[in-house]
Scaffold this motif. Structure first.
Motif, PDB file in Angstrom:
ATOM      1  N   HIS A 299     -48.382  86.291  19.097  1.00 48.91           N
ATOM      2  CA  HIS A 299     -48.728  85.052  18.393  1.00 48.91           C
ATOM      3  C   HIS A 299     -48.585  83.862  19.335  1.00 48.91           C
ATOM      4  O   HIS A 299     -49.435  82.960  19.336  1.00 48.91           O
ATOM      5  CB  HIS A 299     -47.849  84.863  17.166  1.00 48.91           C
TER       6      HIS A 299
ATOM      7  N   ARG B 157     -41.601  93.213  15.403  1.00 52.81           N
ATOM      8  CA  ARG B 157     -41.798  91.774  15.191  1.00 52.81           C
ATOM      9  C   ARG B 157     -41.625  90.962  16.477  1.00 52.81           C
ATOM     10  O   ARG B 157     -42.284  89.940  16.656  1.00 52.81           O
ATOM     11  CB  ARG B 157     -40.839  91.263  14.126  1.00 52.81           C
ATOM     12  N   THR B 158     -40.760  91.424  17.367  1.00 51.44           N
ATOM     13  CA  THR B 158     -40.558  90.704  18.626  1.00 51.44           C
ATOM     14  C   THR B 158     -41.860  90.666  19.427  1.00 51.44           C
ATOM     15  O   THR B 158     -42.264  89.605  19.921  1.00 51.44           O
ATOM     16  CB  THR B 158     -39.439  91.375  19.454  1.00 51.44           C
TER      17      THR B 158
ATOM     18  N   GLU C  61     -51.640  84.508  10.047  1.00 49.73           N
ATOM     19  CA  GLU C  61     -51.569  85.396  11.215  1.00 49.73           C
ATOM     20  C   GLU C  61     -52.973  85.730  11.704  1.00 49.73           C
ATOM     21  O   GLU C  61     -53.171  86.708  12.415  1.00 49.73           O
ATOM     22  CB  GLU C  61     -50.813  86.678  10.853  1.00 49.73           C
TER      23      GLU C  61
ATOM     24  N   GLU D 146     -44.869  91.194  18.192  1.00 51.48           N
ATOM     25  CA  GLU D 146     -45.837  90.432  17.386  1.00 51.48           C
ATOM     26  C   GLU D 146     -45.675  88.934  17.652  1.00 51.48           C
ATOM     27  O   GLU D 146     -46.671  88.216  17.861  1.00 51.48           O
ATOM     28  CB  GLU D 146     -45.618  90.721  15.907  1.00 51.48           C
ATOM     29  N   GLN D 147     -44.446  88.433  17.687  1.00 54.06           N
ATOM     30  CA  GLN D 147     -44.204  87.009  17.932  1.00 54.06           C
ATOM     31  C   GLN D 147     -44.667  86.601  19.335  1.00 54.06           C
ATOM     32  O   GLN D 147     -45.199  85.505  19.521  1.00 54.06           O
ATOM     33  CB  GLN D 147     -42.729  86.684  17.727  1.00 54.06           C
TER      34      GLN D 147
END
Length: 185
Positions: free
Chosen positions: A135, A128-129, A147, A131-132
């Motif tokens: 983003h 997730r890190t 997303e 992915e963020q």
């Protein structure tokens, strides 16, 4: 007026050689040879469902059943518990029409079954890190509240860089899982 060259006889019987066959065999003997090759070497085809281990859709069909063409897992068998089923988190890039979804999962095959998509573009090892961070990097393209991202040259260049040398994301995922399993033993 020209006439076609006469076909020879089958090397194994007196029947005529099948037209266009690369070997001097009749149709019956060509079919027997084909069946032997299928039995001995399998037939590459689309799996009936994604591989439970790596998520690939490409398989090899044998008379005894299917094997995944990427990780060689036997279709129908559950993934092994423990180290052999090592978790690998990935950031994925899915294309649906003119948009790209950037998300994360440890089980892409299961996750993608619930998402509309035309193509799996790439995997990037990360959670997730990462992915963020992706983003944030493409925030100007983000469709609010989702997303999904508009497609532009920057995002396509990023995806192309991830695919460079790894055109099949599923094969890359299988390699990462294999490496993770090897580290765990």
């Amino acid at each position: 007026m020209s006439s076609a060259a006469p076909q020879g006889a089958c090397a194994l019987c007196d029947a005529p050689q099948h037209p266009g066959a690369p070997l001097a065999l009749c149709l019956n003997h060509l079919l027997e040879a084909h069946e032997w090759v299928e039995d001995a070497y399998g037939v590459t085809d689309v799996l009936p469902s994604p591989c439970a281990f790596c998520g690939s859709r490409l398989g090899v069909r044998y008379p005894s059943g299917w094997l995944c063409a990427v990780c060689e897992w036997r279709v129908g068998e559950p993934p092994p518990p423990g180290p052999a089923a090592s978790r690998v988190d990935v950031v994925y890039y899915l294309r649906y029409r003119d948009r790209i979804k950037i998300g994360t999962t440890a089980n892409p095959a299961q996750r993608f079954s619930a998402l509309p998509h035309d193509e799996v573009l790439a995997f990037e090892r990360g959670d997730r890190t990462l992915e963020q961070r992706r983003h944030a990097a493409f925030a100007t393209l983000r469709i609010p509240g989702t997303e999904w991202f508009e497609t532009d040259e920057r995002l396509l260049t990023h995806v192309a860089a991830l695919r460079d040398g790894h055109p099949d994301p599923w094969a890359l995922l299988a390699r990462w899982r294999s490496e993770e399993a090897a580290r765990a033993v």
